[in-house]
Design an enzyme around this catalytic site. Structure first.
Site, PDB file in Angstrom:
ATOM      1  N   ASP A  85      19.855  -3.969   2.206  1.00 48.70           N
ATOM      2  CA  ASP A  85      20.843  -4.018   1.128  1.00 48.70           C
ATOM      3  C   ASP A  85      22.064  -3.115   1.344  1.00 48.70           C
ATOM      4  O   ASP A  85      21.922  -1.935   1.688  1.00 48.70           O
ATOM      5  CB  ASP A  85      20.215  -3.549  -0.189  1.00 48.70           C
ATOM      6  CG  ASP A  85      18.985  -4.328  -0.575  1.00 48.70           C
ATOM      7  OD1 ASP A  85      18.648  -5.294   0.125  1.00 48.70           O
ATOM      8  OD2 ASP A  85      18.345  -3.945  -1.564  1.00 48.70           O
ATOM      9  N   GLU A 139      16.466  -7.325  -8.914  1.00 49.86           N
ATOM     10  CA  GLU A 139      16.909  -6.195  -8.108  1.00 49.86           C
ATOM     11  C   GLU A 139      18.431  -6.102  -8.093  1.00 49.86           C
ATOM     12  O   GLU A 139      19.138  -7.029  -8.488  1.00 49.86           O
ATOM     13  CB  GLU A 139      16.418  -6.343  -6.663  1.00 49.86           C
ATOM     14  CG  GLU A 139      14.923  -6.420  -6.491  1.00 49.86           C
ATOM     15  CD  GLU A 139      14.523  -6.526  -5.027  1.00 49.86           C
ATOM     16  OE1 GLU A 139      13.800  -5.631  -4.562  1.00 49.86           O
ATOM     17  OE2 GLU A 139      14.941  -7.491  -4.349  1.00 49.86           O
TER      18      GLU A 139
END
Length: 497
Positions: free
Chosen positions: A27, A208
């Site tokens: 990420d 998320e």
């Protein structure tokens, strides 16, 4: 025939797309602009090429294309690993950590596993700060800012300033919902509200990587609000989900405490219809005179992320995109454009097919493609036409456009295997991915080592996929499988490598 993916192709790194110097990356997090530099932090495991104890990798750029790698900003310690989060400029020293001067703050999740069971873990929200333009970081002595609430998936703090309420807001992923916490001093936080139950898409995986920002609405009708708020949410891959991880967004209103969805609760809007566009984050503190909301995504999917080919490093980011909102008959929608900085790499246009009426057979749009290139194509499809496009990917990726009475259906096929079961069972696919109104197709694409990014209809529909083949010297082809089409515009530019 199934195409086999060869590891050596990855020895040449992407030119436009950010990759780690070595090891594993997932990420993007902590995106912030400060003192003339774009900071890109990312989830990083420098000691292996699969996911492991998370650090915050770090790089800076002045043009979003050339990046300078810096030492990792955050590393695991006795509190745990350093999961995703966000960064801001504390311009007025609201935190009291900078002696009255501006400084950088990073909010992150500490992830601490039980010694005897990695599936049993605690997640808490923490703070780190930098007084030297992000070159070194100290963890706040008062961590955690927000302790574990008693459930496991509690992570990825996104902190923004909300001007109307004159306070800071933190969006937090909490299982299958997003919590909003508020603060006046960036150190003490209190829960304000929660959003997500019964809203949008849910899988067995957690929500998320939230993001929250306000954008002007292009084409807003008289009497309608001139701006809307956008809430972006990553949806984790459930065990039974064939698609894997993906990113959805909600358009609505945010009053500094609660998010109000403008659309029916069950409506799910995807930021990208492809398989490899996840954990989207946007840059904080981009100067107002720039006027852009810039965002980037991890170019991967959790179904096969640990098994994609590697060459000393594994993982890439999408090319940065400019985000906007536009009013449509179906409501306000997100639109995307490739950040204009790609043009600094562009050479002269390659010869491409002139406007022409095309009927059954194969037609060459560009005689010999490049490994890194930008293309634009505008087509008018006759009734019942079926068109297949090979955009420098040979038989590895095929884009198919089929006109019917309701518009143009888009489908995508991807082939490829590398001998690893998880990859071979999930990476290849053949799926419908979207629909365009009318008969006109506007397509823009970026091709780079390892990826193909496509934008349709002025960026109202996006399609992003990994592609582990070398497209250099392959022609860009169009096949008319049924009916006819007219090429209205075709442009192609190689990018400096």
């Amino acid at each position: 025939m199934t195409a086999t993916i060869a590891e050596p192709l990855l020895a040449q790194r992407p030119v436009l797309h950010f990759t780690p110097p070595r090891g594993w990356m997932n990420d993007p997090n902590g995106l912030v602009y400060f003192d003339g530099e774009y900071h890109l932090f990312y989830q990083y495991h420098p000691h292996d090429r699969v996911w492991g104890p998370m650090h915050w990798g770090h790089a800076v750029s002045r043009d979003l294309v050339q990046w300078e790698h810096l030492p990792p900003a955050l590393a695991p310690d006795e509190q745990g690993a350093c999961f995703s989060g966000s960064a801001i400029v504390d311009r007025h020293d609201t935190s009291g950590l900078f002696d009255g001067k501006p400084g950088l703050l990073a909010f992150y999740t500490v992830h601490r596993e039980a010694d005897d069971d990695p599936s049993d873990y605690v997640q808490e929200q923490c703070l780190a700060y930098s007084r030297d333009r992000g070159r070194s970081w100290q963890k706040y002595a008062g961590n955690p800012l927000i302790a574990s609430p008693g459930f496991k998936d509690f992570r990825d703090p996104k902190v923004i300033w909300h001007e109307p309420s004159r306070r800071w807001v933190m969006a937090l992923a909490c299982g299958q919902t997003i919590q909003f916490h508020v603060s006046e001093n960036l150190r003490d936080w209190r829960l304000a509200s929660e959003f997500g139950a019964g809203q949008g898409a849910h899988t067995d995986g957690p929500w998320e990587c939230p993001d929250l920002f306000e954008l002007p609405v292009e084409g807003a009708a008289p009497g309608e609000p001139a701006t809307r708020w956008v809430l972006v949410v990553g949806v984790g891959a459930g065990e039974q989900e064939a698609f894997g991880s993906f990113t959805q967004y909600f358009v609505g209103h945010f009053d500094g405490q609660r998010f109000h969805n403008d659309h029916p609760a069950e409506t799910a809007r995807l930021m990208d219809e492809g398989r490899d566009f996840y954990a989207v984050q946007s840059w904080a503190d981009v100067p107002a005179e720039d006027g852009r909301r810039l965002a980037i995504a991890w170019l991967n999917n959790w179904l096969y992320a640990n098994q994609i080919p590697e060459a000393g490093w594994r993982g890439a980011m999408s090319f940065p995109r400019e985000l906007g909102l536009t009013a449509t008959p179906e409501g306000v929608r997100l639109r995307q454009a490739f950040a204009q900085e790609w043009q600094a790499r562009a050479g002269a246009s390659d010869p491409a097919l002139a406007p022409a009426e095309l009927t059954a057979g194969r037609h060459t749009l560009v005689a010999a493609g490049a490994r890194v290139a930008h293309g634009r194509l505008v087509l008018e499809l006759a009734p019942d036409a079926v068109i297949a496009l090979d955009l420098q990917q040979g038989d590895h990726q095929t884009l198919r456009l089929a006109r019917d009475g309701e518009g143009v259906r888009i489908s995508h096929r991807r082939a490829g295997e590398n001998g690893v079961a998880e990859f071979d069972s999930h990476f290849p696919h053949d799926q419908r991915v979207g629909r365009l109104a009318g008969s006109r197709v506007e397509l823009e694409w970026l091709v780079d080592g390892g990826s193909l990014e496509l934008l349709f209809d002025g960026g109202r529909l996006s399609l992003t996929h990994l592609s582990f083949v070398d497209p250099a010297h392959r022609p860009v082809m169009l096949r008319v499988e049924a009916g006819a089409c007219r090429v209205m515009d075709c442009r192609y530019r190689r990018l400096d490598t």
